[in-house]
Design a protein around this motif. Structure first.
Motif, PDB file in Angstrom:
ATOM      1  N   CYS A  36      11.511  11.989  35.514  1.00 32.27           N
ATOM      2  CA  CYS A  36      11.073  12.135  36.899  1.00 32.27           C
ATOM      3  C   CYS A  36      11.184  10.782  37.594  1.00 32.27           C
ATOM      4  O   CYS A  36      10.674   9.769  37.099  1.00 32.27           O
ATOM      5  CB  CYS A  36       9.629  12.630  36.935  1.00 32.27           C
ATOM      6  N   VAL A  37      11.848  10.763  38.764  1.00 30.47           N
ATOM      7  CA  VAL A  37      12.039   9.536  39.527  1.00 30.47           C
ATOM      8  C   VAL A  37      11.621   9.784  40.978  1.00 30.47           C
ATOM      9  O   VAL A  37      12.001  10.804  41.572  1.00 30.47           O
ATOM     10  CB  VAL A  37      13.503   9.059  39.469  1.00 30.47           C
ATOM     11  N   ASP A  38      10.853   8.863  41.540  1.00 33.77           N
ATOM     12  CA  ASP A  38      10.457   8.905  42.947  1.00 33.77           C
ATOM     13  C   ASP A  38      11.296   7.896  43.721  1.00 33.77           C
ATOM     14  O   ASP A  38      11.393   6.720  43.325  1.00 33.77           O
ATOM     15  CB  ASP A  38       8.980   8.568  43.106  1.00 33.77           C
ATOM     16  N   LEU A  39      11.889   8.340  44.828  1.00 32.09           N
ATOM     17  CA  LEU A  39      12.800   7.507  45.603  1.00 32.09           C
ATOM     18  C   LEU A  39      12.384   7.480  47.062  1.00 32.09           C
ATOM     19  O   LEU A  39      11.849   8.461  47.596  1.00 32.09           O
ATOM     20  CB  LEU A  39      14.230   8.040  45.495  1.00 32.09           C
ATOM     21  N   THR A  40      12.648   6.355  47.709  1.00 29.89           N
ATOM     22  CA  THR A  40      12.411   6.237  49.143  1.00 29.89           C
ATOM     23  C   THR A  40      13.635   5.628  49.790  1.00 29.89           C
ATOM     24  O   THR A  40      14.446   4.970  49.127  1.00 29.89           O
ATOM     25  CB  THR A  40      11.165   5.385  49.435  1.00 29.89           C
ATOM     26  N   GLY A  41      13.787   5.845  51.080  1.00 27.70           N
ATOM     27  CA  GLY A  41      14.961   5.359  51.806  1.00 27.70           C
ATOM     28  C   GLY A  41      14.919   3.871  52.030  1.00 27.70           C
ATOM     29  O   GLY A  41      13.922   3.202  51.709  1.00 27.70           O
TER      30      GLY A  41
END
Length: 206
Positions: A200-205
């Protein structure tokens, strides 16, 4: 954006209910599955949302994508595992593999399950980028033992073993490479009914 990736292992016992429990617990924006067979096609009946699965010629499994929101998608067949100008003894021929590229809100995400050969899987990545030069995320089972370097991409996946080869040898072969995004979290979850951990990976712009 939260992305969950899991090789559910076509020879194992992972079922839609196992994926559904991860969806309920983690609330991902996308779920990328590798080695998904037809048994996974009932996933939307448990979770709602939108789903697509593809297979390559000669296989009974392939990449699948689930999301709570609609998405566009395109299948690509990756090149075979040898160069045509080299003898078979140098680059072995393997069954073809498919990748699934999904698009939403201006982002492109590739769900991949690459070849086992270290030359071959890197060649498949280069081909993928040639066909889809705007990719932001390439995530899935890379089958790569060493570093994977692509121009402008960073490996933001968890740094622990994600796969038990033959049930014994721990390896980190499930990767997440991103371009133009920042990872705010990455974890490899507990093993379930597969020889791979869900990642699981959380990404932001930018």
């Amino acid at each position: 954006m939260r992305i969950l990736s899991w090789n559910v292992w076509s020879h194992g016992t992972a079922r839609p209910g196992h994926v559904g429990r991860l969806v309920a617990a983690l609330q991902p924006d996308f779920v990328l599955l590798q080695e998904a067979t037809a048994v996974m096609d009932t996933l939307p009946q448990l979770t709602g949302g939108y789903y697509r699965r593809v297979v390559a010629p000669g296989r009974n499994n392939g990449p699948a994508v689930w999301s709570p929101q609609p998405f566009g998608s395109e299948e690509i067949i990756l090149p075979p595992g040898r160069r045509l100008d080299f003898p078979v003894a140098v680059f072995r021929r393997i069954a073809l593999r498919a990748a699934l590229v999904v698009r939403r809100d201006g982002f492109e995400i590739a769900n991949v399950h690459l070849d086992h050969g270290q030359f071959c899987n890197r060649r498949q990545l280069r081909y993928l980028l040639t066909e889809f030069p705007a990719l932001n995320v390439i995530m899935g089972d890379y089958n790569a033992f060493g570093p994977v370097c692509l121009p402008d991409f960073r490996d933001v996946g968890p740094r622990r073993a994600t796969h038990r080869m033959y049930g014994l040898v721990p390896l980190r072969i499930d990767r997440c490479l991103v371009r133009g995004l920042t990872a705010t979290g990455a974890r490899a979850l507990a093993y379930g009914p597969s020889d791979h951990r869900p990642v699981c990976v959380d990404l932001t712009g930018p």
